[in-house]
Design a protein around this motif. Structure first.
Motif, PDB file in Angstrom:
ATOM      1  N   ALA A 265      -4.865  -4.894  -0.187  1.00 54.46           N
ATOM      2  CA  ALA A 265      -4.774  -3.866   0.852  1.00 54.46           C
ATOM      3  C   ALA A 265      -5.182  -4.451   2.201  1.00 54.46           C
ATOM      4  O   ALA A 265      -5.615  -5.603   2.293  1.00 54.46           O
ATOM      5  CB  ALA A 265      -5.687  -2.699   0.487  1.00 54.46           C
TER       6      ALA A 265
ATOM      7  N   ALA B 255      -0.258 -12.336  -2.760  1.00 54.31           N
ATOM      8  CA  ALA B 255       0.251 -11.177  -3.512  1.00 54.31           C
ATOM      9  C   ALA B 255       0.401 -11.444  -5.012  1.00 54.31           C
ATOM     10  O   ALA B 255       0.247 -10.530  -5.816  1.00 54.31           O
ATOM     11  CB  ALA B 255       1.576 -10.710  -2.920  1.00 54.31           C
TER      12      ALA B 255
ATOM     13  N   HIS C  94       0.102  -4.126  -0.784  1.00 53.74           N
ATOM     14  CA  HIS C  94       0.218  -2.887  -1.556  1.00 53.74           C
ATOM     15  C   HIS C  94      -0.085  -1.652  -0.716  1.00 53.74           C
ATOM     16  O   HIS C  94       0.610  -0.651  -0.800  1.00 53.74           O
ATOM     17  CB  HIS C  94      -0.764  -2.893  -2.740  1.00 53.74           C
ATOM     18  CG  HIS C  94      -0.543  -4.018  -3.698  1.00 53.74           C
ATOM     19  ND1 HIS C  94      -1.505  -4.478  -4.553  1.00 53.74           N
ATOM     20  CD2 HIS C  94       0.541  -4.805  -3.917  1.00 53.74           C
ATOM     21  CE1 HIS C  94      -1.032  -5.481  -5.267  1.00 53.74           C
ATOM     22  NE2 HIS C  94       0.208  -5.707  -4.887  1.00 53.74           N
ATOM     23  N   ARG C  95      -1.167  -1.712   0.061  1.00 50.65           N
ATOM     24  CA  ARG C  95      -1.631  -0.485   0.718  1.00 50.65           C
ATOM     25  C   ARG C  95      -2.179  -0.797   2.101  1.00 50.65           C
ATOM     26  O   ARG C  95      -2.683  -1.892   2.344  1.00 50.65           O
ATOM     27  CB  ARG C  95      -2.756   0.167  -0.099  1.00 50.65           C
ATOM     28  CG  ARG C  95      -2.303   0.684  -1.444  1.00 50.65           C
ATOM     29  CD  ARG C  95      -3.401   1.437  -2.172  1.00 50.65           C
ATOM     30  NE  ARG C  95      -4.602   0.635  -2.339  1.00 50.65           N
ATOM     31  CZ  ARG C  95      -5.785   0.969  -1.871  1.00 50.65           C
ATOM     32  NH1 ARG C  95      -5.955   2.089  -1.184  1.00 50.65           N
ATOM     33  NH2 ARG C  95      -6.831   0.198  -2.067  1.00 50.65           N
TER      34      ARG C  95
ATOM     35  N   GLY D  40       4.575  -8.173   0.153  1.00 48.58           N
ATOM     36  CA  GLY D  40       3.875  -7.778  -1.066  1.00 48.58           C
ATOM     37  C   GLY D  40       2.538  -7.079  -0.845  1.00 48.58           C
ATOM     38  O   GLY D  40       1.769  -6.904  -1.795  1.00 48.58           O
TER      39      GLY D  40
ATOM     40  N   PHE E 211       5.450   1.986   2.205  1.00 54.91           N
ATOM     41  CA  PHE E 211       4.104   1.953   1.616  1.00 54.91           C
ATOM     42  C   PHE E 211       3.730   3.319   1.044  1.00 54.91           C
ATOM     43  O   PHE E 211       4.038   4.358   1.629  1.00 54.91           O
ATOM     44  CB  PHE E 211       3.066   1.597   2.694  1.00 54.91           C
ATOM     45  CG  PHE E 211       3.044   0.145   3.071  1.00 54.91           C
ATOM     46  CD1 PHE E 211       2.405  -0.779   2.254  1.00 54.91           C
ATOM     47  CD2 PHE E 211       3.634  -0.299   4.249  1.00 54.91           C
ATOM     48  CE1 PHE E 211       2.370  -2.130   2.610  1.00 54.91           C
ATOM     49  CE2 PHE E 211       3.600  -1.634   4.611  1.00 54.91           C
ATOM     50  CZ  PHE E 211       2.969  -2.559   3.785  1.00 54.91           C
TER      51      PHE E 211
ATOM     52  N   LYS F 291      -9.721  -6.603  -6.509  1.00 60.59           N
ATOM     53  CA  LYS F 291      -9.188  -5.931  -5.320  1.00 60.59           C
ATOM     54  C   LYS F 291      -9.567  -6.738  -4.094  1.00 60.59           C
ATOM     55  O   LYS F 291     -10.747  -7.090  -3.918  1.00 60.59           O
ATOM     56  CB  LYS F 291      -9.803  -4.539  -5.177  1.00 60.59           C
ATOM     57  CG  LYS F 291      -9.375  -3.562  -6.234  1.00 60.59           C
ATOM     58  CD  LYS F 291     -10.037  -2.235  -5.984  1.00 60.59           C
ATOM     59  CE  LYS F 291      -9.406  -1.169  -6.864  1.00 60.59           C
ATOM     60  NZ  LYS F 291      -9.775   0.175  -6.425  1.00 60.59           N
TER      61      LYS F 291
ATOM     62  N   ARG G  56      -5.285  -6.877  -8.749  1.00 57.15           N
ATOM     63  CA  ARG G  56      -4.584  -5.606  -8.994  1.00 57.15           C
ATOM     64  C   ARG G  56      -4.206  -4.910  -7.696  1.00 57.15           C
ATOM     65  O   ARG G  56      -3.309  -4.088  -7.658  1.00 57.15           O
ATOM     66  CB  ARG G  56      -5.495  -4.660  -9.795  1.00 57.15           C
ATOM     67  CG  ARG G  56      -5.628  -5.015 -11.261  1.00 57.15           C
ATOM     68  CD  ARG G  56      -6.087  -3.812 -12.068  1.00 57.15           C
ATOM     69  NE  ARG G  56      -7.417  -3.352 -11.706  1.00 57.15           N
ATOM     70  CZ  ARG G  56      -7.685  -2.181 -11.137  1.00 57.15           C
ATOM     71  NH1 ARG G  56      -6.734  -1.322 -10.860  1.00 57.15           N
ATOM     72  NH2 ARG G  56      -8.937  -1.856 -10.833  1.00 57.15           N
ATOM     73  N   ASP G  57      -4.950  -5.208  -6.616  1.00 52.62           N
ATOM     74  CA  ASP G  57      -4.728  -4.451  -5.387  1.00 52.62           C
ATOM     75  C   ASP G  57      -4.947  -5.351  -4.182  1.00 52.62           C
ATOM     76  O   ASP G  57      -5.979  -6.004  -4.065  1.00 52.62           O
ATOM     77  CB  ASP G  57      -5.726  -3.282  -5.353  1.00 52.62           C
ATOM     78  CG  ASP G  57      -5.433  -2.315  -4.228  1.00 52.62           C
ATOM     79  OD1 ASP G  57      -4.244  -2.165  -3.864  1.00 52.62           O
ATOM     80  OD2 ASP G  57      -6.382  -1.710  -3.705  1.00 52.62           O
TER      81      ASP G  57
ATOM     82  N   TYR H 217       5.191  -5.274   4.106  1.00 56.98           N
ATOM     83  CA  TYR H 217       5.638  -4.637   2.858  1.00 56.98           C
ATOM     84  C   TYR H 217       6.487  -5.618   2.049  1.00 56.98           C
ATOM     85  O   TYR H 217       6.281  -5.798   0.846  1.00 56.98           O
ATOM     86  CB  TYR H 217       6.431  -3.368   3.175  1.00 56.98           C
ATOM     87  CG  TYR H 217       6.816  -2.592   1.946  1.00 56.98           C
ATOM     88  CD1 TYR H 217       5.862  -1.864   1.237  1.00 56.98           C
ATOM     89  CD2 TYR H 217       8.138  -2.582   1.483  1.00 56.98           C
ATOM     90  CE1 TYR H 217       6.193  -1.158   0.094  1.00 56.98           C
ATOM     91  CE2 TYR H 217       8.488  -1.871   0.342  1.00 56.98           C
ATOM     92  CZ  TYR H 217       7.512  -1.161  -0.342  1.00 56.98           C
ATOM     93  OH  TYR H 217       7.840  -0.461  -1.470  1.00 56.98           O
TER      94      TYR H 217
END
Ligand code: SAM
Length: 347
Positions: free
Chosen positions: A101, A92, A122-123, A120, A160, A70, A98-99, A117
């Motif tokens: 942000a 990305a 994610h959050r 790529g 998102f 992450k 996996r994440d 967004y």
């Protein structure tokens, strides 16, 4: 030295894996929050020291090879780094990530949410301490509240999922807004997380009596909403999560009164390539110099592996155990080494 893939993630001296990396992309910020950047002037990192996107990409690639899954982009204010969506695009598709942000104050989000967004990301987590424009202005010393709210709307419109709102709760500042923030979160479909005020970096005005503790937050919200249920989950995330009787979920990050060092799998890379293994660590590991001196990926990996396997930090617990707890690092110390600032370290 070869590190066979099966020995990852690497473990530190307390058997904590390295899974999370916060990457600060700039030490500059467009707000001056009184609990983070209260001074009039700062010593900034020299521009030539800032890692290029290619250098960040290379280091992130190596970190993911030793267990990081992450990555969170932060700052300073990450959206001040020019062409950030390009960096997002470069990161990305990192294998094993996996994440991806980002934590932002939201001021520039309305302009950039769509591009981020598309690139790529994610959050997004937006830091927002108050819903009142005048209070925002007093706290951040900038008149940008409307921009932050517009930025939050833009995140939703861009597509998102999993928006979070992070709020530092301080006595005499915003402790009367807990329920208002929960209601705001419900309206916009975001999970609100209350952060205990910490004695880190530039928190020059910190004192224990200004900390609104996890217990006090829960008590206030129980009085308003009724019984609050803890959500039991296996997670190393800093936030403990709770549910209100109507199912609304919120979080508390209680680093000050209830440190979570025992499960801490985070480390921080500053914009100039210093790697810190604890938010409270006074010294970091310089990755920029070997990187620019031509070190191979294997050599950089060895540096990271030995740094983490020797890690014994439990900074927040040690702060809690201290017999006297006041401001952690005085201004003079932070002037001598700007890496001790929260805005350099990335929060
Ligand atoms: N500019 C971005 C932002 O506002 O989210 C990223 C950097 S900021 C340093 C990261 C987080 O650290 C923010 O949520 C901020 O509120 C938090 N923070 C800064 N100083 C803090 C303190 N003394 N105690 C608790 N949280 C703090």
């Amino acid at each position: 030295m070869e590190h066979p893939a099966e020995q990852y993630p690497i473990l530190d001296t307390f058997h904590r894996p390295l899974r999370n990396l916060r990457v600060s992309v700039t030490d500059r910020c467009n707000l001056r929050c009184l609990y983070c950047m209260p001074e009039e002037e700062y010593i900034w990192l020299p521009r030539g020291d800032l890692l290029t996107f290619e250098e960040i990409q290379r280091l992130v690639g190596i970190f993911t090879e030793v267990g990081v899954e992450k990555v969170r982009l932060t700052g300073g204010e990450p959206l001040l780094r020019r062409d950030l969506p390009i960096l997002v695009q470069m990161l990305a598709h990192t294998p094993r990530l996996r994440d991806l942000a980002m934590t932002t104050n939201g001021v520039l989000l309305a302009e950039q949410a769509k591009a981020l967004y598309a690139a790529g990301l994610h959050r997004v987590t937006v830091s927002l301490d108050t819903l009142r424009p005048e209070r925002f202005k007093a706290l951040t010393r900038r008149d940008s509240h409307g921009k932050v709210l517009a930025g939050i709307n833009a995140v939703r419109q861009a597509g998102f999922q999993g928006l979070k709102i992070d709020t530092v709760v301080m006595r005499g500042t915003n402790e009367d807004e807990l329920a208002d923030l929960i209601e705001y979160g419900k309206d916009i479909g975001a999970e609100v997380r209350f952060i205990e005020y910490m004695d880190v970096g530039g928190a020059t005005h910190w004192s224990m009596d200004k900390v609104i503790s996890r217990a006090e937050i829960l008590e206030t919200l129980e009085q308003r909403y009724g019984r609050i249920a803890p959500i039991i989950e296996m997670s190393s995330a800093p936030a403990e999560r709770f549910a209100l009787p109507d199912g609304t979920v919120f979080g508390i990050i209680a680093s000050t009164t209830t440190p979570f060092c025992q499960t801490c799998d985070r480390s921080r890379l500053t914009a100039d390539g210093m790697w810190y293994l604890c938010l409270y660590a006074q010294r970091g590991i310089d990755l920029r110099t070997p990187l620019r001196d031509g070190a191979s990926n294997e050599a950089l990996k060895s540096l990271i592996v030995s740094g983490w396997t020797e890690r014994s930090d439990r900074g927040a617990e040690e702060r809690k155990e201290a017999s006297f707890r006041g401001v952690f690092i005085q201004l003079e110390g932070r002037r001598q080494d700007p890496h001790l600032e929260m805005h350099t370290r990335g929060g």
